[in-house]
Structure formats: structure tokens, C-alpha cells
Design a protein around this motif. Structure first.
Motif, PDB file in Angstrom:
ATOM      1  N   ILE A 301       0.858  -1.195   0.000  1.00 11.01           N
ATOM      2  CA  ILE A 301       0.000   0.000   0.000  1.00 11.01           C
ATOM      3  C   ILE A 301       0.890   1.238   0.000  1.00 11.01           C
ATOM      4  O   ILE A 301       1.693   1.445   0.915  1.00 11.01           O
ATOM      5  N   THR A 302       0.769   2.056  -1.033  1.00 10.71           N
ATOM      6  CA  THR A 302       1.577   3.275  -1.144  1.00 10.71           C
ATOM      7  C   THR A 302       0.833   4.519  -0.690  1.00 10.71           C
ATOM      8  O   THR A 302       1.441   5.533  -0.369  1.00 10.71           O
ATOM      9  N   SER A 303      -0.502   4.462  -0.672  1.00 10.20           N
ATOM     10  CA  SER A 303      -1.299   5.610  -0.262  1.00 10.20           C
ATOM     11  C   SER A 303      -2.671   5.126   0.198  1.00 10.20           C
ATOM     12  O   SER A 303      -3.216   4.176  -0.363  1.00 10.20           O
ATOM     13  N   MET A 304      -3.199   5.790   1.201  1.00 13.02           N
ATOM     14  CA  MET A 304      -4.523   5.446   1.719  1.00 13.02           C
ATOM     15  C   MET A 304      -5.093   6.717   2.349  1.00 13.02           C
ATOM     16  O   MET A 304      -4.855   7.019   3.509  1.00 13.02           O
ATOM     17  N   LYS A 305      -5.854   7.483   1.535  1.00  3.29           N
ATOM     18  CA  LYS A 305      -6.320   8.771   2.021  1.00  3.29           C
ATOM     19  C   LYS A 305      -7.484   9.265   1.174  1.00  3.29           C
ATOM     20  O   LYS A 305      -7.814   8.699   0.136  1.00  3.29           O
ATOM     21  N   TYR A 306      -8.081  10.378   1.621  1.00  2.00           N
ATOM     22  CA  TYR A 306      -9.158  11.039   0.878  1.00  2.00           C
ATOM     23  C   TYR A 306      -8.519  11.871  -0.225  1.00  2.00           C
ATOM     24  O   TYR A 306      -7.640  12.694   0.029  1.00  2.00           O
ATOM     25  N   GLU A 307      -8.966  11.664  -1.491  1.00  2.00           N
ATOM     26  CA  GLU A 307      -8.331  12.327  -2.624  1.00  2.00           C
ATOM     27  C   GLU A 307      -9.310  13.195  -3.409  1.00  2.00           C
ATOM     28  O   GLU A 307      -9.391  13.136  -4.639  1.00  2.00           O
ATOM     29  N   THR A 313      -9.434   6.658  -1.115  1.00  2.00           N
ATOM     30  CA  THR A 313      -8.715   5.917  -2.158  1.00  2.00           C
ATOM     31  C   THR A 313      -7.568   5.111  -1.556  1.00  2.00           C
ATOM     32  O   THR A 313      -6.839   5.611  -0.695  1.00  2.00           O
ATOM     33  N   VAL A 314      -7.417   3.877  -2.041  1.00  2.00           N
ATOM     34  CA  VAL A 314      -6.260   3.045  -1.687  1.00  2.00           C
ATOM     35  C   VAL A 314      -5.453   2.810  -2.956  1.00  2.00           C
ATOM     36  O   VAL A 314      -6.001   2.433  -3.996  1.00  2.00           O
ATOM     37  N   LEU A 327     -11.057   3.640  -5.816  1.00  2.00           N
ATOM     38  CA  LEU A 327     -11.597   4.947  -5.458  1.00  2.00           C
ATOM     39  C   LEU A 327     -13.031   4.876  -4.919  1.00  2.00           C
ATOM     40  O   LEU A 327     -13.738   3.891  -5.144  1.00  2.00           O
ATOM     41  N   HIS A 328     -13.440   5.974  -4.252  1.00  2.00           N
ATOM     42  CA  HIS A 328     -14.806   6.192  -3.744  1.00  2.00           C
ATOM     43  C   HIS A 328     -15.192   5.229  -2.620  1.00  2.00           C
ATOM     44  O   HIS A 328     -16.383   4.959  -2.407  1.00  2.00           O
ATOM     45  N   LEU A 329     -14.215   4.691  -1.893  1.00  2.00           N
ATOM     46  CA  LEU A 329     -14.504   3.717  -0.834  1.00  2.00           C
ATOM     47  C   LEU A 329     -15.283   4.360   0.313  1.00  2.00           C
ATOM     48  O   LEU A 329     -15.063   5.522   0.666  1.00  2.00           O
ATOM     49  N   SER A 330     -16.182   3.568   0.899  1.00  5.28           N
ATOM     50  CA  SER A 330     -16.914   4.069   2.077  1.00  5.28           C
ATOM     51  C   SER A 330     -16.017   4.031   3.311  1.00  5.28           C
ATOM     52  O   SER A 330     -16.088   4.902   4.179  1.00  5.28           O
ATOM     53  N   LYS A 331     -15.150   3.004   3.371  1.00  3.49           N
ATOM     54  CA  LYS A 331     -14.161   2.904   4.443  1.00  3.49           C
ATOM     55  C   LYS A 331     -13.059   1.955   4.002  1.00  3.49           C
ATOM     56  O   LYS A 331     -13.201   1.231   3.014  1.00  3.49           O
ATOM     57  N   THR A 354     -17.977   8.136  -1.782  1.00  2.36           N
ATOM     58  CA  THR A 354     -17.260   9.318  -1.316  1.00  2.36           C
ATOM     59  C   THR A 354     -16.651  10.061  -2.504  1.00  2.36           C
ATOM     60  O   THR A 354     -16.413   9.501  -3.558  1.00  2.36           O
ATOM     61  N   GLY A 355     -16.397  11.350  -2.303  1.00  2.00           N
ATOM     62  CA  GLY A 355     -15.842  12.170  -3.378  1.00  2.00           C
ATOM     63  C   GLY A 355     -16.919  12.592  -4.361  1.00  2.00           C
ATOM     64  O   GLY A 355     -18.095  12.725  -4.014  1.00  2.00           O
ATOM     65  N   ARG A 356     -16.544  12.782  -5.603  1.00  2.00           N
ATOM     66  CA  ARG A 356     -17.485  13.207  -6.645  1.00  2.00           C
ATOM     67  C   ARG A 356     -18.117  11.946  -7.243  1.00  2.00           C
ATOM     68  O   ARG A 356     -17.542  11.285  -8.089  1.00  2.00           O
ATOM     69  N   SER A 357     -19.317  11.638  -6.792  1.00  2.00           N
ATOM     70  CA  SER A 357     -19.961  10.378  -7.176  1.00  2.00           C
ATOM     71  C   SER A 357     -21.472  10.529  -7.143  1.00  2.00           C
ATOM     72  O   SER A 357     -22.017  11.233  -6.291  1.00  2.00           O
ATOM     73  N   THR A 358     -22.148   9.841  -8.077  1.00  2.00           N
ATOM     74  CA  THR A 358     -23.617   9.909  -8.126  1.00  2.00           C
ATOM     75  C   THR A 358     -24.276   8.737  -7.402  1.00  2.00           C
ATOM     76  O   THR A 358     -25.483   8.693  -7.272  1.00  2.00           O
ATOM     77  N   GLY A 359     -23.469   7.780  -6.940  1.00  2.00           N
ATOM     78  CA  GLY A 359     -24.025   6.621  -6.245  1.00  2.00           C
ATOM     79  C   GLY A 359     -22.924   5.627  -5.915  1.00  2.00           C
ATOM     80  O   GLY A 359     -21.779   5.768  -6.360  1.00  2.00           O
TER      81      GLY A 359
END
Length: 421
Positions: A301-307, A313-314, A327-331, A354-359
Motif C-alpha cells: 500500500i503506497t497511499s490510503m487517504k481522501y483524494e 482511495t487506496v 476509489l470512492h470507498l466508504s471505508k 465518497t468524493g465526486r460520485s452519483t451513487g
């Protein structure tokens, strides 16, 4: 008459051919069924009491019902209910009584409650002796293993077509595991076909598991993809293609179980939120919020944060060539952290919006040598091949499986011809 004679002649020849084919393998291809030995927790016959001499009433545990109130509703007085509860405490925890579970109450001719049989799960029940001195024991139901053959061609969906062919949809789970590195189960097309030799486990006449898939052939666009069960007894892979290459590839075909693709890889997609035409260098998988998301391969894992627009995003680096993002993970997956090594199939997060998403969906992305590529067109080299000393034995097993399917299909044709007579 001549037509009828011709059909009979053809049938006779086909039956002889099937018999010879079976004889060469030295075994019958008839679907075998046998009852497995079961280790019951107490030595009982069928339930441990004479059911035929008693009257039975069936029901299910209702909402708000406790063990004591269930016994009361069946006609047992409070003192006897308490005594039975005390007598069964080492066998059954009355606090585990579950709403909706079925039971059978057995009564004597005097309408006195003699026995209560509670279905603990699909394979066992608890038998309560409801008369003094009170007792309880576990009865493990007989399990039957049955050899089956499935031949399913996709016309609407794998699930519906399995049901239409009288095949348990549980087989889908086994096939999706076996073919996880070969077949994109999100992109099955009309006309795709599965032929499978497998064994199912039954209890009380109900299929409770697909126990073993021995051989399978997936056909797509005129090409066959066999999967052969062969155990080298080394604790490693047991599934191989016809070349003796492992069915396990470096990467999974998809990062989550059965769902659907809602948006593909494109450099000119109109974004559903901004309505601007912009590249979408990934694949969107529509799935319910909370669906587990797996890493498609071993990596770090190189990154795990809100993007921002990508939400939670992981990012994972698999080797010097490939990396992926989810991307767009709930947790995130429990206990994960940057720098941690993960293994193929590990849950690294859960579908969200999460983020820019319609569902709820997963935006899955892959990079090769730093450039984005279409995940659906990514090649993945086979893992460790079959050991050389097993190749002859493996080839013989593969031929036997092919002969077995040929014989089954020949019998099906024979049966169809007989029905014409």
C-alpha cells in the motif's frame, strides 16, 4: 418402418459406443450417490425416539419469543420448562434461539408434549426430551454427496440460466473462484457456455453446498477454456488449464465479487456530475455500499487517504511494472496502513460513494509502467506451472474428464432420440 428401423440402428450403435467409452475408463459414468459417515455428538437412531407413534406440530420461532415462552406456547408448564432449561444447558444455550428457525413438537395421544426438535442449522438439530428426567442431545442429519453434470448456456444471466437448467446457483461461487483469473464474470455474453463435472452436498433433500468441482469448460467466441482439478500434494495450486499452467494468475480479473460494470475505460467520457467531457482511465463497478473490495494481486500500500473527487482511495504498487487504485470507498479495510504488504484477495476497503460520485460504485484503475491501461484488457502471466514429473498423470486425468463429458452428452442424445420413437 424404414425410418423407425434406422433410428433403432443408430441408437444401438450409440449405446455400444458409450458402453465401450465407459469400459475403457474402467468406471461407470452414472451419477453416483452415497451417504457420508457423520460423527454425531450422541449415539441416536433417527432422532433418538419413535416419531411414528407421536403427533407432530410444526412451527417457527416468533419475534420476541424466548425458549421458556416457546415451551409454554407448546403446552409445557413453567416448572417443567425451567427444569428442561437446566438439563440442556451443556448442550444448547437457550439464548441462541433464533427468530425464524423451524421446530417440530411431538405429542402423545394424551396431547402431552413429549419431544421438541429445534433446527439449529441446515445440517443439525437439537432434540429436547420434554418429560422427566428431561434431557437434550444434538442430532446430525445424514449428508448425501451426489455427482452432477451441468451444461449451461448464457441467454440472460448466469444466475437465471443456472436456475432454468435446474442447477444450484451455489455452483457460481465455485466457478467464480476457479476462473477468477481467466473469466470476467461481469462481462459474460449471450452464447457463453459452462460445462461442469462437480459434486454437491445435500441434506434433507436440499443442496447445501457445491462440494467439489472436478472439471469445467468455459466456452467463449468459439474457444474453450478448460479447468482441470489435479492435486500435486504440495499444498499449492490444484487448478490447471489444458497446458498444465496454473489457473491462478498474477492478478484477479476483478477487484470485487459479482456485480456489473457501469462505466468503462475512455478518454472521452462525459462526467455524470460535471457533465464535462474528460478522460475516465478506469472501470466503474456498480455495487451496493459496503461490498468488500479486494486487491487484485500481492503488493504494498503506497497511499490510503481522501483524494478529493476520488474520495477515499487506496493505492497499491504490485511490482516494478503494475500499480492499482481503488476509489470512492466508504471505508478502508481493518488494520491497514501505508507501507503494509497485502496479499491477493485481501479486503482493502468497501464500496462507497465518497468524493465526486452519483451513487455507490468502485472506480478501479490500473497503471503499467506509469501509464493508465484498460483493466479489462490487462494480460496476466500464469503462475508456477505443473511439475514435470506429474505431466503424464495430469494428461491422463484430462483425457478421462473429456471422455466422461463426451459419454454424458452421448447418453443425452440417445435419450432424446428414444423420446422421438
Amino acid at each position: 418402418m424404414k425410418h423407425r428401423y434406422l433410428i433403432l440402428t443408430v441408437l444401438t450403435a450409440m449405446v455400444l459406443a458409450v458402453s465401450v467409452s465407459c469400459g475403457k475408463r474402467g468406471k461407470s459414468n452414472d451419477a453416483d450417490a452415497h451417504v457420508a459417515d457423520t460423527d454425531t455428538l450422541v449415539n441416536v437412531g433417527p432422532m433418538g425416539f419413535d416419531q411414528d407413534s407421536l403427533t407432530v406440530k410444526e412451527g417457527v420461532v416468533k419475534s420476541g419469543q424466548f425458549f421458556s415462552t416457546l415451551l409454554g406456547s407448546l403446552g409445557m408448564n413453567a416448572q417443567d420448562a425451567y427444569n428442561l432449561t437446566q438439563a440442556c444447558d451443556t448442550v444448547f444455550d437457550v439464548k441462541t434461539l433464533r427468530v425464524g428457525q423451524s421446530y417440530k413438537a411431538y405429542y402423545s395421544t394424551e396431547d402431552k408434549l413429549e419431544y421438541l426438535v429445534y433446527d439449529r442449522d441446515r445440517m443439525s438439530c437439537v432434540v429436547f426430551d420434554c418429560t422427566s428426567p428431561f434431557d437434550a442431545w444434538v442430532y446430525v442429519k445424514p449428508v448425501e454427496f451426489r455427482d452432477r453434470y451441468a451444461d449451461v448456456t448464457i441467454s440472460s444471466s448466469l444466475w437465471n440460466d443456472m436456475l432454468a437448467a435446474a442447477v444450484s446457483p451455489l455452483l457460481i461461487l465455485s466457478l467464480s473462484d476457479i476462473y477468477a483469473w481467466t473469466v470476467d464474470f461481469f462481462g459474460l455474453q449471450k452464447g457463453d457456455r459452462f460445462r461442469v463435472l462437480y459434486q454437491e452436498k445435500l441434506c434433507d433433500g436440499n443442496v447445501i453446498a457445491v462440494d467439489t468441482v472436478r472439471y469445467a469448460v468455459f466456452s467463449h467466441n468459439g474457444e474453450d477454456f478448460p479447468a482441470i482439478l489435479f492435486d500435486q500434494k504440495d499444498g499449492g495450486n490444484i487448478w490447471w488449464n489444458e497446458k498444465g499452467e496454473s489457473m491462478r494468475k498474477a492478478f484477479l480479473k476483478a477487484p470485487l465479487k459479482y456485480s456489473r460494470i457501469s462505466s468503462g475505460f475512455s478518454y472521452a467520457r462525459r462526467h455524470p456530475v460535471t457533465r464535462k467531457v474528460q478522460p475516465h482511465t478506469g472501470v466503474d463497478y456498480a455495487a451496493p455500499k459496503g461490498t468488500p473490495v479486494m486487491t487484485i494481486g500481492d503488493g504494498v500500500i503506497t497511499s490510503m487517504k481522501y483524494e478529493g473527487a476520488g474520495g477515499n482511495t487506496v493505492r497499491i504498487r504490485h511490482n516494478s511494472v503494475y500499480s492499482t487504485a481503488y476509489l470512492h470507498l466508504s471505508k478502508y479495510g481493518k488494520g491497514l496502513k501505508v507501507g503494509q504488504r497485502v496479499r491477493q484477495g485481501d479486503v482493502i476497503g468497501y464500496v462507497g460513494s465518497t468524493g465526486r460520485s452519483t451513487g455507490p460504485h468502485l472506480d478501479f484503475r490500473v497503471w503499467k509502467n506509469g501509464s493508465p491501461i484498460n483493466p479489462l484488457k490487462m494480460d496476466s502471466p500464469p503462475a508456477e506451472p505443473l511439475k514435470a514429473e506429474f505431466k503424464d498423470e495430469f494428461a491422463a486425468a484430462y483425457r478421462d474428464y473429456q471422455h466422461e463429458i463426451d459419454a454424458i452428452q452421448a447418453r443425452t442424445v440417445v435419450q432424446a432420440l428414444f423420446e422421438l420413437l
